[in-house]
Motif scaffolding. Structure first.
Motif, PDB file in Angstrom:
ATOM      1  N   SER A 186      33.057  20.653  19.939  1.00 59.78           N
ATOM      2  CA  SER A 186      31.835  21.338  20.373  1.00 59.78           C
ATOM      3  C   SER A 186      32.148  22.728  20.918  1.00 59.78           C
ATOM      4  N   VAL A 187      33.243  22.844  21.697  1.00 58.31           N
ATOM      5  CA  VAL A 187      33.635  24.154  22.230  1.00 58.31           C
ATOM      6  C   VAL A 187      34.041  25.091  21.097  1.00 58.31           C
ATOM      7  N   ALA A 188      34.788  24.546  20.144  1.00 60.28           N
ATOM      8  CA  ALA A 188      35.196  25.363  19.003  1.00 60.28           C
ATOM      9  C   ALA A 188      33.989  25.848  18.208  1.00 60.28           C
ATOM     10  N   PHE A 189      32.996  24.956  18.064  1.00 60.09           N
ATOM     11  CA  PHE A 189      31.782  25.327  17.337  1.00 60.09           C
ATOM     12  C   PHE A 189      31.014  26.439  18.065  1.00 60.09           C
ATOM     13  N   LEU A 190      30.920  26.310  19.401  1.00 58.63           N
ATOM     14  CA  LEU A 190      30.215  27.321  20.182  1.00 58.63           C
ATOM     15  C   LEU A 190      30.898  28.677  20.082  1.00 58.63           C
ATOM     16  N   LYS A 191      32.236  28.664  20.108  1.00 55.01           N
ATOM     17  CA  LYS A 191      32.971  29.922  19.982  1.00 55.01           C
ATOM     18  C   LYS A 191      32.709  30.597  18.639  1.00 55.01           C
ATOM     19  N   LYS A 192      32.617  29.787  17.595  1.00 58.92           N
ATOM     20  CA  LYS A 192      32.374  30.350  16.266  1.00 58.92           C
ATOM     21  C   LYS A 192      30.953  30.895  16.150  1.00 58.92           C
ATOM     22  N   THR A 193      29.979  30.150  16.681  1.00 58.45           N
ATOM     23  CA  THR A 193      28.590  30.607  16.583  1.00 58.45           C
ATOM     24  C   THR A 193      28.320  31.840  17.450  1.00 58.45           C
ATOM     25  N   ALA A 194      29.150  32.033  18.509  1.00 56.78           N
ATOM     26  CA  ALA A 194      28.961  33.204  19.370  1.00 56.78           C
ATOM     27  C   ALA A 194      29.233  34.503  18.621  1.00 56.78           C
ATOM     28  N   ILE A 195      29.954  34.401  17.515  1.00 52.21           N
ATOM     29  CA  ILE A 195      30.266  35.596  16.728  1.00 52.21           C
ATOM     30  C   ILE A 195      29.018  36.121  16.023  1.00 52.21           C
ATOM     31  N   ILE A 196      28.081  35.219  15.700  1.00 54.63           N
ATOM     32  CA  ILE A 196      26.913  35.603  14.902  1.00 54.63           C
ATOM     33  C   ILE A 196      26.074  36.682  15.589  1.00 54.63           C
ATOM     34  N   PRO A 197      25.641  36.502  16.869  1.00 53.76           N
ATOM     35  CA  PRO A 197      24.856  37.579  17.495  1.00 53.76           C
ATOM     36  C   PRO A 197      25.634  38.882  17.655  1.00 53.76           C
ATOM     37  N   MET A 198      26.953  38.779  17.907  1.00 53.25           N
ATOM     38  CA  MET A 198      27.762  39.994  18.022  1.00 53.25           C
ATOM     39  C   MET A 198      27.794  40.747  16.696  1.00 53.25           C
ATOM     40  N   LEU A 199      27.990  39.988  15.602  1.00 49.36           N
ATOM     41  CA  LEU A 199      28.038  40.610  14.278  1.00 49.36           C
ATOM     42  C   LEU A 199      26.686  41.217  13.918  1.00 49.36           C
ATOM     43  N   THR A 200      25.609  40.502  14.267  1.00 45.86           N
ATOM     44  CA  THR A 200      24.265  41.019  13.989  1.00 45.86           C
ATOM     45  C   THR A 200      24.026  42.334  14.718  1.00 45.86           C
ATOM     46  N   GLY A 201      24.438  42.403  15.985  1.00 48.36           N
ATOM     47  CA  GLY A 201      24.270  43.625  16.766  1.00 48.36           C
ATOM     48  C   GLY A 201      25.045  44.789  16.184  1.00 48.36           C
TER      49      GLY A 201
END
Length: 551
Positions: A225-240
């Motif tokens: 779950s922690v690994a998944f959260l770390k990966k999904t956190a990249i999405i808003p950064m990349l979008t910005g």
């Protein structure tokens, strides 16, 4: 690795968001350029040796790194071809004579010949190298090395390379730990092998210098779950990042048609309807006086062709209604200076002190102009003249209303720099008068054009030398020095009797300060040989295009 690919792709991505901006279109008469002299001065950008030196240095270092890159690939390939090989699962074992730790390049795992025959290589090491083969880690290394070869001046790439190699080792270690479930043994094995010989930098190998981080990583547990959260956190950064770097807001004009009263609009065809246009080529002198040598056309305005209308457009400007504007108190006080300004109030020439009777809000409209030296008179020696209109006069004359019809019935225009309008007023008009104008002998201060001269003005050392003067003194503005831009600047000036250049005007330029620079160069020009008529120096109007080319 994906971060590098995205960072390389982002500059080439562009998303346009169209935002409509309401605008009101205003139709202006098209500009018809005045005739220019045949001379064409070209200005070519001077050689920038600093830029050449920098690019030369870049090229030399890039070539050396490319040779190094290719040499190391060749070494690994030749080593695999010149040594015995053994098939092992989905890889090929290359047995080499030198004492070395196992290392991988593409599908080849290089190991020592004696260690292989004596079974001195632990299974964990085979498993470790097989991960590099299966996940094709060599391709990542080749890609980052290729980027470093091209962009060697970017220090971030070297950090990326270390991070990629470390990540490769983490993945290989993870597979070993999962397969054998003996972390202490594997950690001791890494420490024992840590002093082995270094391999070629393009190969994935066991002996990586950050062993401490690898040992810590083996004992670190991260939940899914922690690994998944770390990966999904990249999405808003990349979008910005994409939004900031790739989204362009384009302002698109949305034409807004404003309903205006019919009597407030002027149609060019209606304004000049019925007006006869006589357009003459030039003037010549005869024994009986002056006469026109050639009529280009003589017809009513509505019968003119499109090209004929364009040719005389500059002389047929439709007067526009005035919008009220008042001077500031400071400006009104400045205009009281009788040495500097000639003043008209409601159409009458008055002393400047008359402005003392008015406040800024009493003035409905004002305008002014510059008077050239040769146009000043004894009565009005001032360099500026200004007209002021009070509110009663403004309203009485309907200055805010368009003039519905041309006030005369005939317009006579002749070319070659001696353009005048001769208007014959309608017979039915009040105070109708017939205005006749015959060309008179020019005064000492009058201007001549090239066609009227017996000797044209010329740069003292020849026109070719003037080309060289412009080319060597013109400095292309920094804004376009790095862009591949070419175009022309159109300039006009007066060659005075003493050969100096005056009244320099830039009629059209390319922007970015190109016109200002051309004016500066012309202002500093050495004296010319003046134009002459029958051996007598005269003031001559001269115009020329200057070609600009930035490479």
């Amino acid at each position: 690795m994906l971060a590098i690919v995205i960072s390389l792709a982002i500059p080439f991505l562009s998303f346009e968001i169209i935002e409509e901006v309401p605008v009101t279109t205003i139709t202006e008469p098209e500009f018809v350029p005045i005739p220019f002299s045949n001379e064409n001065i070209a200005v070519v950008e001077t050689i920038d040796y600093t830029s050449i030196a920098v690019w030369s240095l870049y090229g030399i270092i890039t070539i050396l790194l490319s040779i190094r890159f290719g040499k190391n690939i060749w070494k690994l390939i030749s080593k695999s071809d010149s040594n015995p090989t053994v098939k092992y699962k989905n890889a090929t074992l290359v047995l080499v004579d030198e004492k070395t730790l196992p290392h991988t390049f593409l599908n080849n795992i290089f190991i020592n010949f004696d260690d292989y025959n004596q079974r001195n290589i632990e299974d964990e090491l085979y498993t470790h190298e097989l991960v590099h083969v299966t996940q094709k880690h060599t391709l990542d290394i080749l890609f980052i090395e290729l980027l470093i070869t091209i962009f060697w001046f970017n220090p971030l790439l070297y950090f990326y390379k270390k991070a990629i190699q470390l990540n490769h080792e983490f993945l290989a270690d993870q597979k070993v730990v999962e397969s054998y479930n003996n972390v202490p043994f594997y950690q001791n094995l890494l420490l024992q092998k840590g002093n082995g010989n270094q391999t070629i930098y393009l190969a994935s190998n066991l002996n990586y210098l950050v062993t401490k981080k690898r040992l810590i990583m083996m004992t670190k547990n991260t939940t899914k779950s922690v690994a998944f959260l770390k990966k999904t956190a990249i999405i808003p950064m990349l979008t910005g990042i994409v939004f900031l770097c790739c989204v362009d807001i384009i302002a698109q004009e949305k034409i807004v048609t404003k309903a205006t009263p019919k009597n407030n609009t002027i149609d060019e065809q209606d304004y000049f309807k019925g007006v006869r246009i006589r357009y003459y080529e030039k003037l010549v002198k005869t024994k009986n006086g002056a006469k026109y040598s050639k009529i280009i056309f003589d017809k009513k305005y509505e019968n003119l062709t499109k090209s004929e209308k364009e040719e005389i457009q500059l002389f047929l400007m439709i007067p526009k209604p005035f919008e009220k504007k008042s001077p500031t108190a400071k400006e009104l006080n400045e205009y009281k200076n009788a040495k500097k300004y000639a003043i008209w109030i409601d159409g009458k020439n008055v002393p400047n002190k008359e402005l003392n009777q008015y406040k800024p809000e009493d003035i409905a409209y004002f305008s002014g102009s510059v008077i050239l030296k040769n146009a000043r008179t004894k009565k009005h020696p001032q360099p500026f003249q200004y007209w002021f209109y009070t509110h009663p006069h403004f309203e009485k004359e309907k200055m805010d209303k368009p003039i519905p019809k041309y006030p005369g019935k005939e317009i006579v225009i002749w070319k070659e720099g001696r353009t005048k309008n001769i208007m014959l007023s309608d017979k039915s008009a009040v105070k109708a008068t017939t205005i006749t104008e015959v060309p008179t002998k020019k005064q000492e201060s009058d201007l001549y054009n090239l066609a009227e001269l017996t000797e044209k003005p010329e740069y003292q050392t020849g026109l070719e030398a003037f080309y060289q003067y412009i080319g060597s003194n013109y400095k292309i503005p920094e804004e376009i020095s790095t862009k591949k831009i070419s175009g022309k600047i159109f300039a006009s000036f007066i060659v005075e009797k003493d050969g100096t250049l005056s009244n320099i005007k830039i009629l059209r330029d390319m922007g970015y300060g190109t016109g200002e620079e051309a004016k500066r160069v012309l202002e500093n020009s050495p004296k010319w040989l003046p134009g002459k008529i029958d051996g007598k120096p005269v003031r001559t109007m001269y115009s020329l295009p200057i070609a600009i080319k930035s490479e």
